[in-house]
Design an enzyme around this catalytic site. Structure first.
Site, short mmCIF file in Angstrom:
data_model
loop_
_atom_site.label_atom_id
_atom_site.label_comp_id
_atom_site.label_asym_id
_atom_site.label_seq_id
_atom_site.Cartn_x
_atom_site.Cartn_y
_atom_site.Cartn_z
N SER A 76 -1.72 -5.07 2.31
CA SER A 76 -1.96 -3.62 1.96
C SER A 76 -2.82 -3.69 0.84
O SER A 76 -3.26 -2.33 0.47
CB SER A 76 -0.74 -3.05 1.83
OG SER A 76 -0.14 -2.59 3.06
N TYR A 201 -8.15 -2.64 10.96
CA TYR A 201 -7.21 -2.64 9.93
C TYR A 201 -6.48 -3.89 9.93
O TYR A 201 -6.11 -4.51 8.79
CB TYR A 201 -6.13 -1.62 10.38
CG TYR A 201 -4.94 -1.49 9.63
CD1 TYR A 201 -5.07 -1.00 8.19
CD2 TYR A 201 -3.63 -1.62 10.36
CE1 TYR A 201 -3.71 -0.97 7.56
CE2 TYR A 201 -2.68 -1.72 9.48
CZ TYR A 201 -2.74 -1.64 8.14
OH TYR A 201 -1.53 -1.51 7.49
N TYR A 253 4.35 2.86 -3.07
CA TYR A 253 5.09 3.64 -1.81
C TYR A 253 6.34 4.18 -2.49
O TYR A 253 6.26 4.90 -3.48
CB TYR A 253 5.61 2.39 -0.85
CG TYR A 253 4.60 1.46 -0.50
CD1 TYR A 253 3.77 1.96 0.50
CD2 TYR A 253 4.56 -0.08 -0.43
CE1 TYR A 253 2.48 1.41 0.81
CE2 TYR A 253 3.52 -0.76 -0.03
CZ TYR A 253 2.56 -0.19 0.52
OH TYR A 253 1.45 -0.93 1.07
O1 DON Z 1 0.34 -2.81 8.30
C1 DON Z 1 1.04 -3.74 7.95
O2 DON Z 1 2.01 -4.00 8.50
C2 DON Z 1 0.22 -4.76 7.26
N1 DON Z 1 -0.82 -5.43 7.59
C3 DON Z 1 0.21 -4.52 5.73
C4 DON Z 1 1.45 -4.10 5.21
C5 DON Z 1 1.72 -4.17 3.96
O3 DON Z 1 1.20 -5.17 3.04
C6 DON Z 1 2.56 -3.18 3.39
N2 DON Z 1 2.60 -3.38 1.92
N3 DON Z 1 3.83 -3.54 1.20
#
Ligand code: DON
Length: 323
Positions: A76, A201, A253
């Site tokens: 993320s 993404y 978050y």
């Molecule tokens: O969308 C997802 O689940 C991941 N590729 C990225 C999520 C992520 O890193 C959330 N962070 N804490």
């Protein structure tokens, strides 16, 4: 453990930063709370003991400790930089019609949109990030991916690659993100080709970086968009305030409020266990430790940043500090 202070890979001896990093690394390396991310099967394989901290200053010094050369997927943390690219591609006003700037107070993967506008709340949560990714310009999927890889190159100063195992692992299990994309398609917030947007993404999240890269990327934001090592411009300086504002209010978050209160600098985490934090005009911080707390933030990473902020007086509203 290794600890160095480097300027273009030249050791320059110890400094107050080196001592603080060394202290924090030895203080927290035995902390075994938390758990690695498991919802993406490939991420569950990571060694939970990996731990590194790196500071890159806006005048091009690098201080690092621990496993700072260890590669991992950026996850993320990518959302910050892709938001910048979307702003460059379309301008602030248009991007604001597709994604808001309001914190959710919810988990990063909550399937929610703003009730009135139908926009995703902000570009730092999954819904908003999928929307910003869908805005990346390019003639076809390959050109869009290449533009993002080129963007990463400017921030990091070297070519980067997608980890195919993590990408395919997330692509085949990312049903929540797929549901979120369908909801946004229903409200006209993203365009028809949602599978292509989701692939991009998942790819942007699966780019391999190390802790030093994180610090240099953060330092580039701290240095008005110019990579302090290569001196290359990575993003137009007019968008730095947009990027840092949403990092500050939404980057951690449902911990964003407490982070702003206690640590007081724009930041972004990823389920890889990475955190970047930006001290405008001064430095970028990268921390990597894959053990996560219940909100998906690196447990050691949060503690390290909290203590770094206190010890170096980094909180933006610290009266003894910047103003
Ligand atoms: O969308 C997802 O689940 C991941 N590729 C990225 C999520 C992520 O890193 C959330 N962070 N804490």
């Amino acid at each position: 453990m290794s600890l160095m202070a480097n300027s273009q890979d030249q050791e320059i001896g110890s400094s107050p930063f080196s001592e603080v990093l060394k202290d924090l690394h030895s203080q927290y390396k035995s902390l075994q709370e938390g758990t690695v991310a498991k919802y993406i099967p490939e991420l569950a394989k990571v060694n939970p003991n990996l731990f590194s901290i790196c500071i890159a200053t806006t005048d091009g010094q690098i201080y690092e400790v621990g496993d700072y050369q260890q590669l991992f997927t950026i996850q993320s943390i990518s959302k910050v930089f892709v938001y910048g690219q979307a702003l460059e591609d379309h301008g602030r006003d248009y991007v604001l019609t597709r994604v808001g700037v309001e914190p959710t107070g919810e988990a990063f993967n909550a399937i929610i949109l703003d009730e009135q506008s139908k926009r995703p709340y902000n570009p730092m949560v999954n819904a908003g990030a999928i929307a910003t990714t869908s805005l990346i310009k390019g003639n076809g999927a390959t050109e869009r991916l290449n533009r993002l890889l080129e963007m990463y190159r400017r921030y990091i100063g070297r070519d980067v690659f997608v980890d195919i195992s993590v990408f395919t692992s997330e692509r085949s299990t990312g049903h929540r993100n797929r549901a979120t994309a369908h909801l946004m398609l229903n409200f006209g917030m993203i365009d028809q080709n949602i599978e292509e947007a989701l692939d991009l993404y998942f790819q942007q999240c699966s780019v391999m970086v190390n802790c030093r890269d994180l610090a240099v990327m953060a330092a580039t934001l701290a240095n008005k968009g110019v990579n302090p090592i290569s001196k290359e411009k990575a993003v137009d300086s007019c968008y730095i305030k947009d990027i840092l504002s949403v990092m500050y209010t939404c980057g951690m978050y449902n911990f964003a409020g407490e982070w702003a209160y206690k640590i007081g600098i724009p930041a972004k985490s990823g389920v890889c266990g990475g955190i970047i934090a930006v001290v405008p005009g001064q430095m970028g911080i990268g921390v990597f430790s894959p053990l996560l707390d219940a909100r998906g933030n690196s447990l050691r990473g949060v503690k390290v940043c909290e203590e770094l902020s206190q010890r170096l007086g980094l909180h933006l509203f610290e009266c003894a500090g910047n103003w």
